[in-house]
Design a protein around this motif. Structure first.
Motif, PDB file in Angstrom:
ATOM      1  N   TRP A   6     -25.405   2.736  25.859  1.00 15.74           N
ATOM      2  CA  TRP A   6     -26.191   1.516  26.001  1.00 15.74           C
ATOM      3  C   TRP A   6     -25.458   0.448  25.212  1.00 15.74           C
ATOM      4  O   TRP A   6     -25.128   0.643  24.037  1.00 15.74           O
ATOM      5  N   VAL A   7     -25.218  -0.680  25.838  1.00 18.49           N
ATOM      6  CA  VAL A   7     -24.607  -1.821  25.168  1.00 18.49           C
ATOM      7  C   VAL A   7     -25.565  -2.993  25.359  1.00 18.49           C
ATOM      8  O   VAL A   7     -25.868  -3.374  26.498  1.00 18.49           O
ATOM      9  N   SER A   8     -26.037  -3.521  24.268  1.00 13.95           N
ATOM     10  CA  SER A   8     -27.019  -4.590  24.340  1.00 13.95           C
ATOM     11  C   SER A   8     -26.598  -5.730  23.420  1.00 13.95           C
ATOM     12  O   SER A   8     -26.360  -5.521  22.232  1.00 13.95           O
ATOM     13  N   VAL A   9     -26.512  -6.916  23.994  1.00 18.37           N
ATOM     14  CA  VAL A   9     -26.167  -8.108  23.219  1.00 18.37           C
ATOM     15  C   VAL A   9     -27.302  -9.112  23.392  1.00 18.37           C
ATOM     16  O   VAL A   9     -27.649  -9.485  24.508  1.00 18.37           O
ATOM     17  N   TYR A  10     -27.877  -9.491  22.283  1.00 17.47           N
ATOM     18  CA  TYR A  10     -29.001 -10.428  22.295  1.00 17.47           C
ATOM     19  C   TYR A  10     -28.462 -11.853  22.356  1.00 17.47           C
ATOM     20  O   TYR A  10     -27.678 -12.254  21.504  1.00 17.47           O
ATOM     21  N   ARG A  11     -28.901 -12.586  23.349  1.00 15.65           N
ATOM     22  CA  ARG A  11     -28.505 -14.000  23.465  1.00 15.65           C
ATOM     23  C   ARG A  11     -29.371 -14.859  22.553  1.00 15.65           C
ATOM     24  O   ARG A  11     -28.874 -15.726  21.854  1.00 15.65           O
ATOM     25  N   THR A  12     -30.682 -14.592  22.591  1.00 13.78           N
ATOM     26  CA  THR A  12     -31.619 -15.310  21.715  1.00 13.78           C
ATOM     27  C   THR A  12     -32.734 -14.364  21.297  1.00 13.78           C
ATOM     28  O   THR A  12     -33.081 -13.435  22.023  1.00 13.78           O
ATOM     29  N   ILE A  13     -33.282 -14.624  20.139  1.00  9.10           N
ATOM     30  CA  ILE A  13     -34.459 -13.909  19.647  1.00  9.10           C
ATOM     31  C   ILE A  13     -35.529 -14.969  19.416  1.00  9.10           C
ATOM     32  O   ILE A  13     -35.473 -15.722  18.452  1.00  9.10           O
ATOM     33  N   GLU A  53     -24.370 -12.829  18.289  1.00  7.32           N
ATOM     34  CA  GLU A  53     -25.762 -12.541  17.981  1.00  7.32           C
ATOM     35  C   GLU A  53     -25.897 -11.027  17.835  1.00  7.32           C
ATOM     36  O   GLU A  53     -24.905 -10.301  17.908  1.00  7.32           O
ATOM     37  N   ARG A  54     -27.057 -10.535  17.628  1.00 12.32           N
ATOM     38  CA  ARG A  54     -27.337  -9.111  17.426  1.00 12.32           C
ATOM     39  C   ARG A  54     -26.721  -8.265  18.559  1.00 12.32           C
ATOM     40  O   ARG A  54     -26.926  -8.533  19.734  1.00 12.32           O
ATOM     41  N   THR A  55     -25.990  -7.214  18.192  1.00 19.57           N
ATOM     42  CA  THR A  55     -25.356  -6.311  19.149  1.00 19.57           C
ATOM     43  C   THR A  55     -25.743  -4.876  18.810  1.00 19.57           C
ATOM     44  O   THR A  55     -25.774  -4.507  17.642  1.00 19.57           O
ATOM     45  N   ILE A  56     -26.029  -4.089  19.859  1.00 20.19           N
ATOM     46  CA  ILE A  56     -26.450  -2.694  19.690  1.00 20.19           C
ATOM     47  C   ILE A  56     -25.546  -1.813  20.550  1.00 20.19           C
ATOM     48  O   ILE A  56     -25.265  -2.140  21.702  1.00 20.19           O
ATOM     49  N   LEU A  57     -25.122  -0.661  20.000  1.00 23.85           N
ATOM     50  CA  LEU A  57     -24.351   0.331  20.752  1.00 23.85           C
ATOM     51  C   LEU A  57     -24.953   1.708  20.489  1.00 23.85           C
ATOM     52  O   LEU A  57     -25.047   2.138  19.339  1.00 23.85           O
TER      53      LEU A  57
END
Length: 97
Positions: A6-13, A53-57
């Motif tokens: 899973w690769v998730s990059v937050y554009r805005t929170i 911004e926030r990134t999740i792997l």
């Protein structure tokens, strides 16, 4: 067998409270599905059209396991809590063998 990610990059929170509620549910759901989180937030250097911004792997033993984890009832509950609290680019990708 190639792993799944899973690769998730937050554009805005836009709603940190919704993100916090999501995090409370998503962490256990991912772990129960066999996921291992390698990156969660932290420092980011963005290049080209990247967003710092926030990134999740998250790594799973297979692509199929990664897809099943996303479709699980526990993770769907986490997504419902997140709702419209963020805008993110979320992908499930297959690693190389």
């Amino acid at each position: 067998m190639p792993k799944g990610y899973w690769v998730s990059v937050y554009r805005t929170i836009s709603d940190p409270e919704k993100l916090a509620a999501y995090n409370e549910l998503a962490g256990p759901a991912v772990k129960a599905a066999g996921g291992r989180t390698f990156v969660r937030g932290g420092r980011v250097v963005a290049h080209d059209a990247g967003i710092a911004e926030r990134t999740i792997l998250v790594e799973f033993d297979s692509f199929e396991q990664a897809v099943a984890a996303h479709e699980s009832a526990a993770y769907q509950e986490a997504l419902a809590a997140l709702s419209d609290g963020v805008e993110r680019d979320f992908r499930i990708v297959e690693g190389i063998d």
